[in-house]
Design a protein around this motif. Sequence first.
Motif, PDB file in Angstrom:
ATOM      1  N   SER A   1       0.853  -1.193   0.000  1.00  0.00           N
ATOM      2  CA  SER A   1       0.000   0.000   0.000  1.00  0.00           C
ATOM      3  C   SER A   1       0.886   1.239   0.000  1.00  0.00           C
ATOM      4  O   SER A   1       2.027   1.190   0.484  1.00  0.00           O
ATOM      5  CB  SER A   1      -0.920   0.026   1.224  1.00  0.00           C
ATOM      6  OG  SER A   1      -0.186   0.368   2.386  1.00  0.00           O
ATOM      7  N   PRO A   2       0.380   2.349  -0.508  1.00  0.00           N
ATOM      8  CA  PRO A   2       1.167   3.585  -0.462  1.00  0.00           C
ATOM      9  C   PRO A   2       1.556   3.983   0.965  1.00  0.00           C
ATOM     10  O   PRO A   2       2.664   4.470   1.197  1.00  0.00           O
ATOM     11  CB  PRO A   2       0.242   4.621  -1.104  1.00  0.00           C
ATOM     12  CG  PRO A   2      -0.632   3.827  -2.021  1.00  0.00           C
ATOM     13  CD  PRO A   2      -0.861   2.528  -1.288  1.00  0.00           C
ATOM     14  N   ALA A   3       0.664   3.756   1.914  1.00  0.00           N
ATOM     15  CA  ALA A   3       0.967   4.121   3.303  1.00  0.00           C
ATOM     16  C   ALA A   3       2.110   3.272   3.859  1.00  0.00           C
ATOM     17  O   ALA A   3       3.008   3.802   4.533  1.00  0.00           O
ATOM     18  CB  ALA A   3      -0.279   3.968   4.172  1.00  0.00           C
ATOM     19  N   ASP A   4       2.086   1.971   3.577  1.00  0.00           N
ATOM     20  CA  ASP A   4       3.167   1.099   4.053  1.00  0.00           C
ATOM     21  C   ASP A   4       4.495   1.481   3.413  1.00  0.00           C
ATOM     22  O   ASP A   4       5.534   1.495   4.074  1.00  0.00           O
ATOM     23  CB  ASP A   4       2.857  -0.365   3.755  1.00  0.00           C
ATOM     24  CG  ASP A   4       1.758  -0.921   4.641  1.00  0.00           C
ATOM     25  OD1 ASP A   4       1.439  -0.305   5.682  1.00  0.00           O
ATOM     26  OD2 ASP A   4       1.208  -1.988   4.290  1.00  0.00           O
ATOM     27  N   THR A   5       4.468   1.792   2.123  1.00  0.00           N
ATOM     28  CA  THR A   5       5.699   2.183   1.436  1.00  0.00           C
ATOM     29  C   THR A   5       6.227   3.504   1.991  1.00  0.00           C
ATOM     30  O   THR A   5       7.437   3.662   2.196  1.00  0.00           O
ATOM     31  CB  THR A   5       5.467   2.280  -0.082  1.00  0.00           C
ATOM     32  OG1 THR A   5       4.999   1.007  -0.548  1.00  0.00           O
ATOM     33  CG2 THR A   5       6.745   2.644  -0.817  1.00  0.00           C
ATOM     34  N   ALA A   6       5.333   4.451   2.261  1.00  0.00           N
ATOM     35  CA  ALA A   6       5.754   5.737   2.833  1.00  0.00           C
ATOM     36  C   ALA A   6       6.364   5.538   4.218  1.00  0.00           C
ATOM     37  O   ALA A   6       7.385   6.162   4.544  1.00  0.00           O
ATOM     38  CB  ALA A   6       4.563   6.691   2.907  1.00  0.00           C
ATOM     39  N   ALA A   7       5.770   4.667   5.023  1.00  0.00           N
ATOM     40  CA  ALA A   7       6.303   4.414   6.363  1.00  0.00           C
ATOM     41  C   ALA A   7       7.685   3.761   6.284  1.00  0.00           C
ATOM     42  O   ALA A   7       8.601   4.133   7.020  1.00  0.00           O
ATOM     43  CB  ALA A   7       5.335   3.540   7.162  1.00  0.00           C
ATOM     44  N   LEU A   8       7.834   2.799   5.388  1.00  0.00           N
ATOM     45  CA  LEU A   8       9.130   2.154   5.214  1.00  0.00           C
ATOM     46  C   LEU A   8      10.169   3.157   4.736  1.00  0.00           C
ATOM     47  O   LEU A   8      11.302   3.186   5.234  1.00  0.00           O
ATOM     48  CB  LEU A   8       9.012   0.991   4.219  1.00  0.00           C
ATOM     49  CG  LEU A   8      10.304   0.256   3.867  1.00  0.00           C
ATOM     50  CD1 LEU A   8      10.962  -0.334   5.110  1.00  0.00           C
ATOM     51  CD2 LEU A   8      10.035  -0.813   2.826  1.00  0.00           C
ATOM     52  N   THR A   9       9.788   4.000   3.790  1.00  0.00           N
ATOM     53  CA  THR A   9      10.689   5.031   3.279  1.00  0.00           C
ATOM     54  C   THR A   9      11.162   5.938   4.408  1.00  0.00           C
ATOM     55  O   THR A   9      12.362   6.225   4.538  1.00  0.00           O
ATOM     56  CB  THR A   9       9.992   5.863   2.183  1.00  0.00           C
ATOM     57  OG1 THR A   9       9.585   4.987   1.125  1.00  0.00           O
ATOM     58  CG2 THR A   9      10.899   6.942   1.637  1.00  0.00           C
ATOM     59  N   ALA A  10      10.246   6.378   5.246  1.00  0.00           N
ATOM     60  CA  ALA A  10      10.596   7.243   6.382  1.00  0.00           C
ATOM     61  C   ALA A  10      11.506   6.508   7.363  1.00  0.00           C
ATOM     62  O   ALA A  10      12.503   7.067   7.832  1.00  0.00           O
ATOM     63  CB  ALA A  10       9.334   7.736   7.078  1.00  0.00           C
TER      64      ALA A  10
END
Length: 108
Positions: A62-71
């Motif tokens: 999901s975009p949210a999971d990818t954003a969290a991993l990126t952060a």
Amino acid sequence: MARALDLRDARAGEIELFVGFETETLPPEGWLQAMMTVRDAYPFDYIVGSVHDICGRWVDFSPADTAALTADLGGPEALQIAYFRCSDEHGRIAPARYRCASRSGAQI
């Protein structure tokens, strides 16, 4: 798998049918041996290395999971570096008989 190999053999004079499989790095522990076991069990023509997780976390769920991993990794560049390190791991299961080519067909 048997059906794919039968079709490849039955149509050999008509079409060139390649049989392969997609690797996966999940679960994080034991994936390499599992993929090597599959690779060695059949006469595959190709292997597709696929990265759907980084550090044991989904990168494309999901975009949210990818954003969290990126952060968590420290930003987009850190995510890209981690992604390509995971991609390199897939090279460990491809023996020399497997040829790698870019989308343009150039050997890489």
